[in-house]
Design a protein around this motif. Structure first.
Motif, short mmCIF file in Angstrom:
data_model
loop_
_atom_site.label_atom_id
_atom_site.label_comp_id
_atom_site.label_asym_id
_atom_site.label_seq_id
_atom_site.Cartn_x
_atom_site.Cartn_y
_atom_site.Cartn_z
N TYR A 122 58.74 24.50 50.38
CA TYR A 122 57.31 24.66 50.67
C TYR A 122 56.50 23.41 50.33
O TYR A 122 55.27 23.42 50.40
CB TYR A 122 56.75 25.87 49.90
CG TYR A 122 57.34 27.17 50.36
CD1 TYR A 122 56.87 27.82 51.50
CD2 TYR A 122 58.43 27.73 49.68
CE1 TYR A 122 57.43 29.01 51.93
CE2 TYR A 122 59.00 28.91 50.11
CZ TYR A 122 58.50 29.55 51.24
OH TYR A 122 59.08 30.72 51.68
N ARG A 123 57.19 22.32 49.99
CA ARG A 123 56.47 21.09 49.64
C ARG A 123 55.83 20.47 50.88
O ARG A 123 56.38 20.51 51.98
CB ARG A 123 57.40 20.09 48.97
CG ARG A 123 57.85 20.55 47.60
CD ARG A 123 58.52 19.46 46.80
NE ARG A 123 59.03 19.98 45.55
CZ ARG A 123 58.31 20.15 44.45
NH1 ARG A 123 57.02 19.81 44.45
NH2 ARG A 123 58.85 20.63 43.35
N GLU A 124 54.66 19.87 50.63
CA GLU A 124 53.94 19.18 51.71
C GLU A 124 53.17 18.02 51.07
O GLU A 124 52.27 18.25 50.25
CB GLU A 124 52.98 20.14 52.42
CG GLU A 124 52.27 19.53 53.60
CD GLU A 124 51.38 20.55 54.31
OE1 GLU A 124 51.80 21.07 55.35
OE2 GLU A 124 50.28 20.85 53.78
N GLY A 125 53.54 16.79 51.42
CA GLY A 125 52.89 15.64 50.81
C GLY A 125 53.14 15.62 49.32
O GLY A 125 54.28 15.78 48.86
N VAL A 168 52.34 23.66 50.61
CA VAL A 168 51.57 24.27 51.69
C VAL A 168 50.58 25.27 51.11
O VAL A 168 50.77 25.78 50.00
CB VAL A 168 52.49 24.98 52.70
CG1 VAL A 168 53.48 24.01 53.32
CG2 VAL A 168 53.22 26.16 52.04
#
Length: 375
Positions: A335-338, A342
């Protein structure tokens, strides 16, 4: 934050099922004569002995009520000595805690809310629990860890507060979640004081009658729901810094024991299950996965410090815990984003149940860690 429970229980049912929540409790049939038996129901909290010697104390809890319950041992001033949450109807749980001589209260909280049904207990002078030197080191290292987390939190909170005071809505939103990480990693220690947590981490539905709402979540609502920063928000931001400086000053004085560390790790997993997985904790910002990671990091830190002794006493348990921690972290990584995660409102019910199941699979063996280090 533990104060707001009623809505969380309802939300959990939508995510997984009551059976999954109840699974957080250790399924135990402990009947040892040395255990203090606590029988919880919807309207009673029966304790088999109200006087017993200090040292490593075993509590054998059975929930005969119709509601999910939790059990606390409170020192004067409602300082939390130990606790166990999410004990489902018809289930049992074991708690091992190191308790010093003094007067306390045992509280059962049907529905996981309110002041609880309480029984006074007296712990008499007993033999000081003999402690492995490795556990003394674990306690010292953990004390340094919680102090470092508090010290590192204050500059991040100041950045959040500065943005609010400048009226910079977007900068404040960006700084919000990072300002909470150190708190989430060490939440059981902060909550043990009793008075700081309600000031800084209370959700609106957890307010007592007449209580003023302050802290992170009050500001969260302004930033994401009202979408504006008021003069009152700026005052509340200053109050948040003041309250967290009090936490920073006091955290080094916390009463920390090896069993307390182990039980605290379990409490952090309970926090994930009842607040983060459900989306209750960060209901406006949807930054729940940042808190989720903080709770898991803090639980893993306690476990890693205790692992050398736990592995000697129960190698099968530590092998299982290593596997379960790795599984939760691997799932969370998806679920990682940047630099973060998220938004949690984009995570559907099926995915939330997957997260819940992974946390639950870790929480069950983690509930046995205190007993392993107390052997």
């Amino acid at each position: 934050m533990r104060a707001a429970r009623s809505s969380a229980v309802t939300a959990i049912a939508a995510v997984a099922s009551l059976a999954a929540v109840s699974g957080c409790a250790e399924k135990s049939d402990a009947k040892g004569s040395d255990a203090i038996r606590i029988t919880a129901s919807d309207d009673a909290c029966e304790v088999s002995r109200t006087t017993f010697p200090a040292g490593h104390v075993k509590l054998a809890v059975e929930n005969k009520g119709s509601k999910v319950t939790e059990v606390y041992v409170y020192a004067p001033g409602d300082r939390i000595v130990t606790e166990r949450e999410n004990i489902g109807s018809g289930l049992k749980a074991n708690i091992t805690a190191e308790i010093k001589a003094g007067t306390y209260e045992i509280a059962c909280k049907p529905g996981m809310k309110g002041h609880g049904i309480r029984q006074k207990i007296t712990v008499t002078g007993g033999k000081t629990a003999k402690r492995n030197p490795k556990l003394d080191k674990a306690v010292a290292d953990y004390r340094a860890y919680v102090q470092a987390q508090a010290d590192e939190t204050l500059p991040k909170v100041q950045e959040f507060v500065d943005a609010i005071k400048k009226g910079d809505l977007e900068a404040a939103k960006k700084a919000y979640a990072p300002s909470r990480v150190g708190w989430e990693r060490t939440e059981p220690v902060a909550e043990s004081f009793g008075d700081i947590d309600p000031k800084v981490d209370l959700r609106e539905d957890g307010l007592a009658k007449g209580q003023k709402w302050t802290g992170w979540h009050r500001l969260e609502k302004s930033l994401w729901k009202a979408k504006k920063i008021t003069a009152e928000d700026k005052k509340l931001a200053d109050q948040l810094v003041k309250d967290l400086k009090d936490w920073q000053k006091r955290v080094g004085t916390a009463d920390i024991t090896p069993t307390g560390m182990a039980n605290g790790a379990k409490e952090l997993l309970d926090e994930v299950q009842t607040g983060k997985v459900t989306g209750e904790e960060e209901r406006y910002s949807h930054t729940d996965l940042v808190d989720f990671e903080g709770n898991v990091d803090g639980a893993e830190k306690s476990y890693q410090l205790l692992e050398p002794v736990a592995a000697q006493n129960d190698p099968a348990l530590t092998k299982d815990l290593d596997k379960r921690f790795a599984a939760v972290k691997k799932l969370l990584d998806t679920y990682r984003e940047g630099d973060g995660f998220v938004s949690y409102d984009t995570v559907g019910q099926a995915k939330r149940k997957e997260l819940s199941d992974a946390v639950n699979a870790l929480a069950e063996p983690l509930s046995k860690l205190a007993a392993a280090v107390a052997k």
